[in-house]
Design a protein around this motif. Sequence first.
Motif, PDB file in Angstrom:
ATOM      1  N   SER A   1       0.976  -0.755   0.252  1.00 41.34           N
ATOM      2  CA  SER A   1       0.489   0.251  -0.110  1.00 41.34           C
ATOM      3  C   SER A   1       0.891   1.467   0.106  1.00 41.34           C
ATOM      4  O   SER A   1       1.910   1.102   0.791  1.00 41.34           O
ATOM      5  CB  SER A   1      -1.137   0.060   1.120  1.00 41.34           C
ATOM      6  OG  SER A   1      -2.053   1.078   1.201  1.00 41.34           O
ATOM      7  N   ASP A   2       0.125   2.623   0.015  1.00 41.52           N
ATOM      8  CA  ASP A   2       0.982   3.532  -0.452  1.00 41.52           C
ATOM      9  C   ASP A   2       2.093   3.448  -1.142  1.00 41.52           C
ATOM     10  O   ASP A   2       3.331   4.159  -0.127  1.00 41.52           O
ATOM     11  CB  ASP A   2       1.664   4.444   1.371  1.00 41.52           C
ATOM     12  CG  ASP A   2      -0.596   4.509   1.649  1.00 41.52           C
ATOM     13  OD1 ASP A   2      -1.349   5.623   1.783  1.00 41.52           O
ATOM     14  OD2 ASP A   2      -0.478   3.242   2.300  1.00 41.52           O
ATOM     15  N   THR A   3       2.747   3.287  -2.360  1.00 41.49           N
ATOM     16  CA  THR A   3       3.557   3.598  -3.207  1.00 41.49           C
ATOM     17  C   THR A   3       3.913   5.349  -3.604  1.00 41.49           C
ATOM     18  O   THR A   3       5.163   5.212  -3.349  1.00 41.49           O
ATOM     19  CB  THR A   3       2.898   2.118  -4.335  1.00 41.49           C
ATOM     20  OG1 THR A   3       1.938   2.328  -4.825  1.00 41.49           O
ATOM     21  CG2 THR A   3       3.622   0.768  -3.567  1.00 41.49           C
ATOM     22  N   HIS A   4       2.864   5.461  -3.694  1.00 42.58           N
ATOM     23  CA  HIS A   4       3.084   7.037  -3.906  1.00 42.58           C
ATOM     24  C   HIS A   4       3.791   6.869  -4.896  1.00 42.58           C
ATOM     25  O   HIS A   4       4.644   8.137  -5.053  1.00 42.58           O
ATOM     26  CB  HIS A   4       3.462   7.849  -2.867  1.00 42.58           C
ATOM     27  CG  HIS A   4       2.488   8.489  -1.620  1.00 42.58           C
ATOM     28  ND1 HIS A   4       1.520   9.154  -1.480  1.00 42.58           N
ATOM     29  CD2 HIS A   4       1.577   7.115  -0.447  1.00 42.58           C
ATOM     30  CE1 HIS A   4       0.226   9.001  -0.454  1.00 42.58           C
ATOM     31  NE2 HIS A   4       0.560   7.443   0.351  1.00 42.58           N
TER      32      HIS A   4
ATOM     33  N   HIS B   1      -8.550   1.815   1.067  1.00 41.39           N
ATOM     34  CA  HIS B   1      -7.778   2.348   1.582  1.00 41.39           C
ATOM     35  C   HIS B   1      -7.911   2.685   2.612  1.00 41.39           C
ATOM     36  O   HIS B   1      -6.699   2.732   3.585  1.00 41.39           O
ATOM     37  CB  HIS B   1      -7.841   3.854   0.617  1.00 41.39           C
ATOM     38  CG  HIS B   1      -6.623   4.396   0.451  1.00 41.39           C
ATOM     39  ND1 HIS B   1      -4.966   3.656   0.566  1.00 41.39           N
ATOM     40  CD2 HIS B   1      -6.306   5.311   0.973  1.00 41.39           C
ATOM     41  CE1 HIS B   1      -4.242   5.123   0.985  1.00 41.39           C
ATOM     42  NE2 HIS B   1      -4.760   5.776   1.350  1.00 41.39           N
ATOM     43  N   SER B   2      -8.779   3.709   3.147  1.00 37.70           N
ATOM     44  CA  SER B   2      -9.299   3.809   4.554  1.00 37.70           C
ATOM     45  C   SER B   2      -9.812   3.058   5.824  1.00 37.70           C
ATOM     46  O   SER B   2     -10.880   3.189   6.003  1.00 37.70           O
ATOM     47  CB  SER B   2      -9.125   5.481   4.789  1.00 37.70           C
ATOM     48  OG  SER B   2      -9.225   6.111   6.542  1.00 37.70           O
ATOM     49  N   ILE B   3      -9.810   2.948   6.716  1.00 40.52           N
ATOM     50  CA  ILE B   3     -10.219   1.660   7.733  1.00 40.52           C
ATOM     51  C   ILE B   3     -11.296   2.472   7.871  1.00 40.52           C
ATOM     52  O   ILE B   3     -12.644   2.575   8.119  1.00 40.52           O
ATOM     53  CB  ILE B   3      -9.416   1.105   8.643  1.00 40.52           C
ATOM     54  CG1 ILE B   3     -10.629   0.211   9.515  1.00 40.52           C
ATOM     55  CG2 ILE B   3      -8.815   2.416  10.193  1.00 40.52           C
ATOM     56  CD1 ILE B   3     -10.570  -1.504   9.089  1.00 40.52           C
TER      57      ILE B   3
ATOM     58  N   SER C   1      -2.656   4.696   6.664  1.00 43.19           N
ATOM     59  CA  SER C   1      -1.790   5.555   7.698  1.00 43.19           C
ATOM     60  C   SER C   1      -0.438   5.678   7.516  1.00 43.19           C
ATOM     61  O   SER C   1       0.281   5.756   8.657  1.00 43.19           O
ATOM     62  CB  SER C   1      -2.383   5.268   9.205  1.00 43.19           C
ATOM     63  OG  SER C   1      -2.125   3.613   9.208  1.00 43.19           O
ATOM     64  N   HIS C   2       0.042   4.789   6.579  1.00 46.02           N
ATOM     65  CA  HIS C   2       1.084   4.342   6.136  1.00 46.02           C
ATOM     66  C   HIS C   2       1.784   3.802   8.018  1.00 46.02           C
ATOM     67  O   HIS C   2       2.896   3.243   7.749  1.00 46.02           O
ATOM     68  CB  HIS C   2       2.404   5.426   6.563  1.00 46.02           C
ATOM     69  CG  HIS C   2       1.921   6.224   4.882  1.00 46.02           C
ATOM     70  ND1 HIS C   2       2.883   6.812   3.946  1.00 46.02           N
ATOM     71  CD2 HIS C   2       0.723   6.028   4.393  1.00 46.02           C
ATOM     72  CE1 HIS C   2       2.577   7.429   3.450  1.00 46.02           C
ATOM     73  NE2 HIS C   2       1.391   7.218   3.526  1.00 46.02           N
TER      74      HIS C   2
ATOM     75  N   LEU D   1      -5.841  -6.025   8.702  1.00 46.65           N
ATOM     76  CA  LEU D   1      -4.301  -5.910   8.296  1.00 46.65           C
ATOM     77  C   LEU D   1      -3.758  -4.446   8.028  1.00 46.65           C
ATOM     78  O   LEU D   1      -4.635  -4.004   6.548  1.00 46.65           O
ATOM     79  CB  LEU D   1      -3.864  -7.373   7.310  1.00 46.65           C
ATOM     80  CG  LEU D   1      -2.218  -7.156   6.848  1.00 46.65           C
ATOM     81  CD1 LEU D   1      -1.624  -6.976   8.107  1.00 46.65           C
ATOM     82  CD2 LEU D   1      -2.513  -8.436   6.315  1.00 46.65           C
ATOM     83  N   ASN D   2      -2.991  -3.920   7.956  1.00 47.13           N
ATOM     84  CA  ASN D   2      -2.450  -2.292   7.300  1.00 47.13           C
ATOM     85  C   ASN D   2      -0.872  -3.228   7.248  1.00 47.13           C
ATOM     86  O   ASN D   2      -0.065  -2.964   8.410  1.00 47.13           O
ATOM     87  CB  ASN D   2      -2.467  -1.417   8.082  1.00 47.13           C
ATOM     88  CG  ASN D   2      -2.293  -0.534   7.427  1.00 47.13           C
ATOM     89  OD1 ASN D   2      -1.406  -0.296   6.805  1.00 47.13           O
ATOM     90  ND2 ASN D   2      -3.022   1.110   7.588  1.00 47.13           N
ATOM     91  N   PRO D   3      -0.807  -3.038   5.722  1.00 45.46           N
ATOM     92  CA  PRO D   3       0.342  -3.713   5.709  1.00 45.46           C
ATOM     93  C   PRO D   3       1.611  -2.310   6.095  1.00 45.46           C
ATOM     94  O   PRO D   3       2.885  -2.351   4.911  1.00 45.46           O
ATOM     95  CB  PRO D   3       1.082  -3.891   3.593  1.00 45.46           C
ATOM     96  CG  PRO D   3      -0.376  -2.791   3.469  1.00 45.46           C
ATOM     97  CD  PRO D   3      -1.591  -3.376   5.055  1.00 45.46           C
ATOM     98  N   GLY D   4       1.213  -1.075   6.040  1.00 48.08           N
ATOM     99  CA  GLY D   4       1.643   0.598   6.433  1.00 48.08           C
ATOM    100  C   GLY D   4       2.274   0.619   5.046  1.00 48.08           C
ATOM    101  O   GLY D   4       1.542   0.386   3.366  1.00 48.08           O
ATOM    102  N   SER D   5       3.252   1.378   4.706  1.00 52.32           N
ATOM    103  CA  SER D   5       3.502   2.148   3.166  1.00 52.32           C
ATOM    104  C   SER D   5       5.229   1.204   2.908  1.00 52.32           C
ATOM    105  O   SER D   5       6.172   0.941   3.629  1.00 52.32           O
ATOM    106  CB  SER D   5       3.723   3.153   3.658  1.00 52.32           C
ATOM    107  OG  SER D   5       4.409   4.323   2.280  1.00 52.32           O
ATOM    108  N   ALA D   6       5.212   1.306   1.292  1.00 50.18           N
ATOM    109  CA  ALA D   6       6.283   1.187   0.799  1.00 50.18           C
ATOM    110  C   ALA D   6       7.093   1.784  -0.028  1.00 50.18           C
ATOM    111  O   ALA D   6       8.126   1.658  -0.225  1.00 50.18           O
ATOM    112  CB  ALA D   6       5.393   0.028  -0.538  1.00 50.18           C
ATOM    113  N   GLY D   7       6.728   2.769   0.088  1.00 44.17           N
ATOM    114  CA  GLY D   7       6.703   3.769  -0.955  1.00 44.17           C
ATOM    115  C   GLY D   7       7.512   4.957   0.081  1.00 44.17           C
ATOM    116  O   GLY D   7       8.696   4.662   0.701  1.00 44.17           O
TER     117      GLY D   7
END
Length: 151
Positions: free
Chosen positions: A7-10, A81-83, A103-104, A117-123
């Motif tokens: 998520s959040d590769t931006h 995208h947002s819980i 949320s990153h 599950l939120n994988p955090g940010s990979a970007g």
Amino acid sequence: MLIGIISDTHGLLRPEAVAALHGVDHILHAGDVGNIEILGTLRTIAPITAIRGNIDTHGPCADLPPTDVIELNGALLYLVHSIHDLDLNPTAAGLSAVISGHSHQPSAETRNNILYLNPGSAGPRRFNLPVTLAHLRIEQNTLTPTILTLL
């Protein structure tokens, strides 16, 4: 079955993320893609299901759905995208997991027999938060999440 969740590769697909996703059976992208070419690259690794995030307002990323549901290896997974935008009752919907981003901050917790599950940010790195993605192993109706720190 092994699922890669990002998520959040931006607009930034790190080589470390690509390496961490090699060998997965399916990829889920929980929004804020930032550049549609990222999905093309991920599709060379495994089939992908992706939703748009709050930054995906222009171009092809804006055409991604805001939410999606997919059944993988008998588990019903819901992407939002947002819980805070969760618009259904996960228990009533028969979901196995709710996958979100935004949320990153990586997290994995089970509430009422549903995995959140939120994988955090990979970007791009944000503040002092880690750069992460997740693996989700699905075996015989058991979901086992693993948060992978990339940087």
